[in-house]
Design a protein around this motif. Structure first.
Motif, PDB file in Angstrom:
ATOM      1  N   VAL A  66       0.886  -1.188   0.087  1.00 12.62           N
ATOM      2  CA  VAL A  66       0.057   0.028   0.076  1.00 12.62           C
ATOM      3  C   VAL A  66       0.853   1.200  -0.061  1.00 12.62           C
ATOM      4  O   VAL A  66       0.343   2.072  -0.747  1.00 12.62           O
ATOM      5  CB  VAL A  66      -1.027   0.022   1.178  1.00 12.62           C
ATOM      6  CG1 VAL A  66      -1.709   1.360   1.412  1.00 12.62           C
ATOM      7  CG2 VAL A  66      -2.076  -1.167   0.983  1.00 12.62           C
ATOM      8  N   ARG A  67       1.892   1.118   0.789  1.00  8.47           N
ATOM      9  CA  ARG A  67       2.769   2.378   0.895  1.00  8.47           C
ATOM     10  C   ARG A  67       3.700   2.477  -0.351  1.00  8.47           C
ATOM     11  O   ARG A  67       4.293   3.603  -0.499  1.00  8.47           O
ATOM     12  CB  ARG A  67       3.827   2.108   2.015  1.00  8.47           C
ATOM     13  CG  ARG A  67       2.905   2.457   3.538  1.00  8.47           C
ATOM     14  CD  ARG A  67       2.339   3.651   3.798  1.00  8.47           C
ATOM     15  NE  ARG A  67       1.851   3.608   4.990  1.00  8.47           N
ATOM     16  CZ  ARG A  67       1.074   4.620   5.290  1.00  8.47           C
ATOM     17  NH1 ARG A  67       0.855   5.767   4.552  1.00  8.47           N
ATOM     18  NH2 ARG A  67       0.286   4.694   6.518  1.00  8.47           N
ATOM     19  N   GLY A  68       3.707   1.395  -1.278  1.00  5.06           N
ATOM     20  CA  GLY A  68       4.476   1.674  -2.271  1.00  5.06           C
ATOM     21  C   GLY A  68       5.954   1.290  -2.205  1.00  5.06           C
ATOM     22  O   GLY A  68       6.845   1.544  -3.086  1.00  5.06           O
ATOM     23  N   ILE A  69       6.297   0.913  -0.856  1.00  2.00           N
ATOM     24  CA  ILE A  69       7.706   0.533  -0.694  1.00  2.00           C
ATOM     25  C   ILE A  69       7.962  -0.746  -1.474  1.00  2.00           C
ATOM     26  O   ILE A  69       9.164  -0.884  -2.012  1.00  2.00           O
ATOM     27  CB  ILE A  69       7.862   0.427   0.937  1.00  2.00           C
ATOM     28  CG1 ILE A  69       7.564   1.549   1.612  1.00  2.00           C
ATOM     29  CG2 ILE A  69       9.162  -0.305   1.139  1.00  2.00           C
ATOM     30  CD1 ILE A  69       7.512   1.387   3.039  1.00  2.00           C
ATOM     31  N   LEU A  70       6.990  -1.791  -1.551  1.00  2.00           N
ATOM     32  CA  LEU A  70       7.387  -2.744  -2.294  1.00  2.00           C
ATOM     33  C   LEU A  70       6.227  -2.809  -3.579  1.00  2.00           C
ATOM     34  O   LEU A  70       5.121  -2.493  -3.297  1.00  2.00           O
ATOM     35  CB  LEU A  70       6.880  -4.055  -1.526  1.00  2.00           C
ATOM     36  CG  LEU A  70       6.981  -5.415  -2.040  1.00  2.00           C
ATOM     37  CD1 LEU A  70       8.639  -5.753  -2.534  1.00  2.00           C
ATOM     38  CD2 LEU A  70       6.869  -6.366  -0.876  1.00  2.00           C
ATOM     39  N   LYS A  71       6.715  -3.047  -4.502  1.00  2.00           N
ATOM     40  CA  LYS A  71       5.810  -2.963  -6.159  1.00  2.00           C
ATOM     41  C   LYS A  71       5.391  -4.483  -6.045  1.00  2.00           C
ATOM     42  O   LYS A  71       5.785  -5.418  -5.842  1.00  2.00           O
ATOM     43  CB  LYS A  71       6.607  -2.288  -7.104  1.00  2.00           C
ATOM     44  CG  LYS A  71       7.183  -1.395  -6.962  1.00  2.00           C
ATOM     45  CD  LYS A  71       6.228   0.111  -6.950  1.00  2.00           C
ATOM     46  CE  LYS A  71       6.898   1.325  -7.162  1.00  2.00           C
ATOM     47  NZ  LYS A  71       7.267   1.791  -6.122  1.00  2.00           N
ATOM     48  N   ILE A  72       4.137  -4.437  -6.555  1.00  2.00           N
ATOM     49  CA  ILE A  72       3.361  -5.718  -6.768  1.00  2.00           C
ATOM     50  C   ILE A  72       4.221  -6.532  -7.847  1.00  2.00           C
ATOM     51  O   ILE A  72       4.353  -7.893  -7.704  1.00  2.00           O
ATOM     52  CB  ILE A  72       1.957  -5.643  -7.291  1.00  2.00           C
ATOM     53  CG1 ILE A  72       1.274  -6.659  -7.499  1.00  2.00           C
ATOM     54  CG2 ILE A  72       2.119  -5.095  -8.712  1.00  2.00           C
ATOM     55  CD1 ILE A  72       0.850  -7.294  -6.102  1.00  2.00           C
ATOM     56  N   GLU A  73       4.941  -5.755  -8.825  1.00  3.04           N
ATOM     57  CA  GLU A  73       5.738  -6.575  -9.747  1.00  3.04           C
ATOM     58  C   GLU A  73       6.924  -7.473  -9.050  1.00  3.04           C
ATOM     59  O   GLU A  73       7.368  -8.368  -9.837  1.00  3.04           O
ATOM     60  CB  GLU A  73       6.472  -5.589 -10.790  1.00  3.04           C
ATOM     61  CG  GLU A  73       5.149  -5.143 -11.745  1.00  3.04           C
ATOM     62  CD  GLU A  73       4.379  -3.701 -10.944  1.00  3.04           C
ATOM     63  OE1 GLU A  73       5.091  -3.118 -10.154  1.00  3.04           O
ATOM     64  OE2 GLU A  73       3.285  -3.736 -11.412  1.00  3.04           O
ATOM     65  N   ASP A  74       7.179  -6.827  -7.701  1.00  5.72           N
ATOM     66  CA  ASP A  74       8.358  -7.630  -7.153  1.00  5.72           C
ATOM     67  C   ASP A  74       7.801  -9.026  -6.580  1.00  5.72           C
ATOM     68  O   ASP A  74       8.967  -9.503  -6.038  1.00  5.72           O
ATOM     69  CB  ASP A  74       8.826  -6.780  -6.209  1.00  5.72           C
ATOM     70  CG  ASP A  74       9.412  -5.284  -6.415  1.00  5.72           C
ATOM     71  OD1 ASP A  74       9.963  -5.462  -7.639  1.00  5.72           O
ATOM     72  OD2 ASP A  74       9.627  -4.366  -5.842  1.00  5.72           O
ATOM     73  N   VAL A  75       6.745  -9.240  -6.316  1.00  9.28           N
ATOM     74  CA  VAL A  75       6.336 -10.540  -5.980  1.00  9.28           C
ATOM     75  C   VAL A  75       5.228 -11.171  -6.541  1.00  9.28           C
ATOM     76  O   VAL A  75       4.676 -12.173  -6.394  1.00  9.28           O
ATOM     77  CB  VAL A  75       5.917 -10.354  -4.556  1.00  9.28           C
ATOM     78  CG1 VAL A  75       7.047  -9.969  -3.478  1.00  9.28           C
ATOM     79  CG2 VAL A  75       4.788  -9.517  -4.384  1.00  9.28           C
ATOM     80  N   ARG A  76       4.816 -10.619  -7.984  1.00  8.29           N
ATOM     81  CA  ARG A  76       3.335 -11.143  -8.677  1.00  8.29           C
ATOM     82  C   ARG A  76       3.652 -12.435  -8.900  1.00  8.29           C
ATOM     83  O   ARG A  76       2.777 -13.306  -8.768  1.00  8.29           O
ATOM     84  CB  ARG A  76       3.260 -10.280  -9.725  1.00  8.29           C
ATOM     85  CG  ARG A  76       2.120 -10.616 -10.511  1.00  8.29           C
ATOM     86  CD  ARG A  76       1.733  -9.897 -11.708  1.00  8.29           C
ATOM     87  NE  ARG A  76       1.776  -8.477 -11.645  1.00  8.29           N
ATOM     88  CZ  ARG A  76       0.636  -7.775 -11.478  1.00  8.29           C
ATOM     89  NH1 ARG A  76      -0.418  -8.134 -11.329  1.00  8.29           N
ATOM     90  NH2 ARG A  76       0.814  -6.367 -11.367  1.00  8.29           N
ATOM     91  N   GLU A  77       4.656 -13.027  -9.798  1.00  8.13           N
ATOM     92  CA  GLU A  77       4.900 -14.172 -10.261  1.00  8.13           C
ATOM     93  C   GLU A  77       4.812 -15.388  -9.341  1.00  8.13           C
ATOM     94  O   GLU A  77       4.150 -16.307  -9.339  1.00  8.13           O
ATOM     95  CB  GLU A  77       5.763 -14.315 -11.436  1.00  8.13           C
ATOM     96  CG  GLU A  77       5.518 -13.617 -12.442  1.00  8.13           C
ATOM     97  CD  GLU A  77       6.297 -12.110 -12.422  1.00  8.13           C
ATOM     98  OE1 GLU A  77       6.719 -11.746 -11.400  1.00  8.13           O
ATOM     99  OE2 GLU A  77       5.918 -11.590 -13.698  1.00  8.13           O
ATOM    100  N   THR A  78       5.604 -15.136  -8.256  1.00 12.09           N
ATOM    101  CA  THR A  78       5.947 -16.069  -7.314  1.00 12.09           C
ATOM    102  C   THR A  78       4.583 -16.202  -6.285  1.00 12.09           C
ATOM    103  O   THR A  78       4.201 -17.267  -6.182  1.00 12.09           O
ATOM    104  CB  THR A  78       7.232 -15.910  -6.485  1.00 12.09           C
ATOM    105  OG1 THR A  78       8.107 -15.968  -7.305  1.00 12.09           O
ATOM    106  CG2 THR A  78       7.228 -16.715  -5.342  1.00 12.09           C
TER     107      THR A  78
END
Length: 135
Positions: free
Chosen positions: A43-55
């Motif tokens: 939510v805060r944008g510290i971690l992008k969804i692309e950083d964990v999407r596939e796994t």
């Protein structure tokens, strides 16, 4: 390599959740702390969804496989489980109905409140007949 990095990120957040479970004296599982951390980071944008999407998608796909050991454990202890079967089924049905009814009522209240807000905005001339802003 991308999948290993994504899995490491998810594992790291889960590990931080376990550390919080150890440090904070509340009866909340470490996995819940991990989920809250993941949510806040996304939510805060510290971690992008692309950083964990596939796994994350892979882990969701194999989730049913993770229930096999639990089902095997239940089958192995059938003698003990059999005595609690009727009360467990009754509790499950009642709690499911209560959760469904509560979720339905909350959803109805949210929809009603949203519609009242749109009606109020229409009366004030803030939105058009489609619920969109005139500006």
């Amino acid at each position: 390599m991308k999948y290993i990095r994504q899995f490491a990120v998810i594992l790291g957040i889960s590990f931080l959740g376990e550390i919080l479970h150890y440090l904070i004296p509340f009866p909340i599982p470490g996995s819940v702390y991990g989920l809250i951390l993941m949510f806040l980071l996304l939510v805060r944008g510290i971690l992008k969804i692309e950083d964990v999407r596939e796994t994350g998608q892979f882990l969701i796909e194999i989730m049913p496989l993770m229930f096999i050991p639990a089902a095997a454990g239940l089958a192995a202890s059938w003698g003990q489980v059999k005595t609690m079967l009727v009360p467990a089924c009754v509790i499950t049905v009642i709690s499911t109905v209560v959760v469904m009814a509560t979720a339905g009522k909350v959803t109805e209240a949210c929809i009603r409140r949203q519609e009242e807000g749109v009606i109020r905005q229409k009366e004030e001339g803030v939105v058009n007949q489609y619920g969109k802003s005139d500006s």
